[in-house]
Design an enzyme around this catalytic site. Sequence first.
Site, mmCIF file in Angstrom:
data_model
loop_
_atom_site.group_PDB
_atom_site.id
_atom_site.type_symbol
_atom_site.label_atom_id
_atom_site.label_comp_id
_atom_site.label_asym_id
_atom_site.label_seq_id
_atom_site.Cartn_x
_atom_site.Cartn_y
_atom_site.Cartn_z
ATOM 1 N N ASP A 298 0.830 -1.194 0.000
ATOM 2 C CA ASP A 298 0.000 0.000 0.000
ATOM 3 C C ASP A 298 0.867 1.248 0.000
ATOM 4 O OD1 ASP A 298 -2.233 -1.638 0.120
ATOM 5 O OD2 ASP A 298 -2.336 -1.572 2.301
ATOM 6 N N LYS A 299 0.276 2.355 -0.402
ATOM 7 C CA LYS A 299 1.003 3.623 -0.529
ATOM 8 C C LYS A 299 1.840 3.945 0.703
ATOM 9 C CE LYS A 299 0.209 8.614 -1.007
ATOM 10 N NZ LYS A 299 -0.807 9.671 -1.187
#
Length: 324
Positions: A139-140
Amino acid sequence: MTQEINLKSEITATQTGQRLDQAVAELFPDYSRTRIKEWILAGNVFIDGIAITRPREKVLESQIVEVNATIEEETQAEAQQIDLDIVYEDDHIIVINKQAGLVVHPGAGNSDGTLMNALLHHCPEIEHVPRAGIVHRLDKDTTGLMVVAKTVEAQTHLVAALQAREITREYEAIVIGTMTAGGTVDEPIGRHATKRTHMAVTHSGRPAVTHYRVAEKFRAHTRLRLRLETGRTHQIRVHMAYIGHVLVGDPVYGGRPKPPKAASEAFIETLKNFKRQALHAVRLELAHPYTCEVMSWLAPVPDDMVQLTKALRKDTEEHPEDML
């Protein structure tokens, strides 16, 4: 741009009677069954010079199988110079320690400035590999180790290894609440019924298994070490929320600051200022797709999580009565 694929081999005695797609997959194991089936249906696979478009066609010993196909460039992103922390690189793979805030793929709201853009700049030939060689995602705002394939063959091997659960991925996390023991969450994950950007445990989801153990206990938080068997979107975040221990700082699944009673102002501020999920991919182990050598890498826990851990320890030391 396209990459030309030209393969040739002979059907063996043990393959007599097999389906064409099965035999071709055995002859050319660097390519997935899905890709091979697509090539057959498109007329790119030949037996003794004749194009065969039926995957179920039976093959016979000594027949000559040829594949003449192209792999279209699937990457639409542009190359951009973005700093990468490269832990390891050779002609086949790149292992990256991803920083927080770096999106893996371009998408809505992130048309550039992604890991894919960075990879295309660092290794231009990777444009010939689907998804610029990206095998799995973080994820980011999750940090840590990712492996990227530099060739189609390496990507095919690594994807198969992931599916066979042969790649070890371990994470460090800090969750809200005190956990007394480790365990396993074996619950399917799919899209949330009403929140389309969220994932959730749902009976209609795909199988997902997360193992976790307690690494350190604090007054109202716990540091965990986790290992994934599967790789579903937001898997650790969803599974921890499901068992009532949301990751600290998780903006999607409810990781709002929850300081314990009598906490100092400095500690409360530390919790408030931690703006991402406290999750880091700390260890990666896999068999190299070319040499088959088992390789392992470690990525130090990033400074923001180190500082959070120090603050949690200090708070715990200041209130030893709560640990009895």
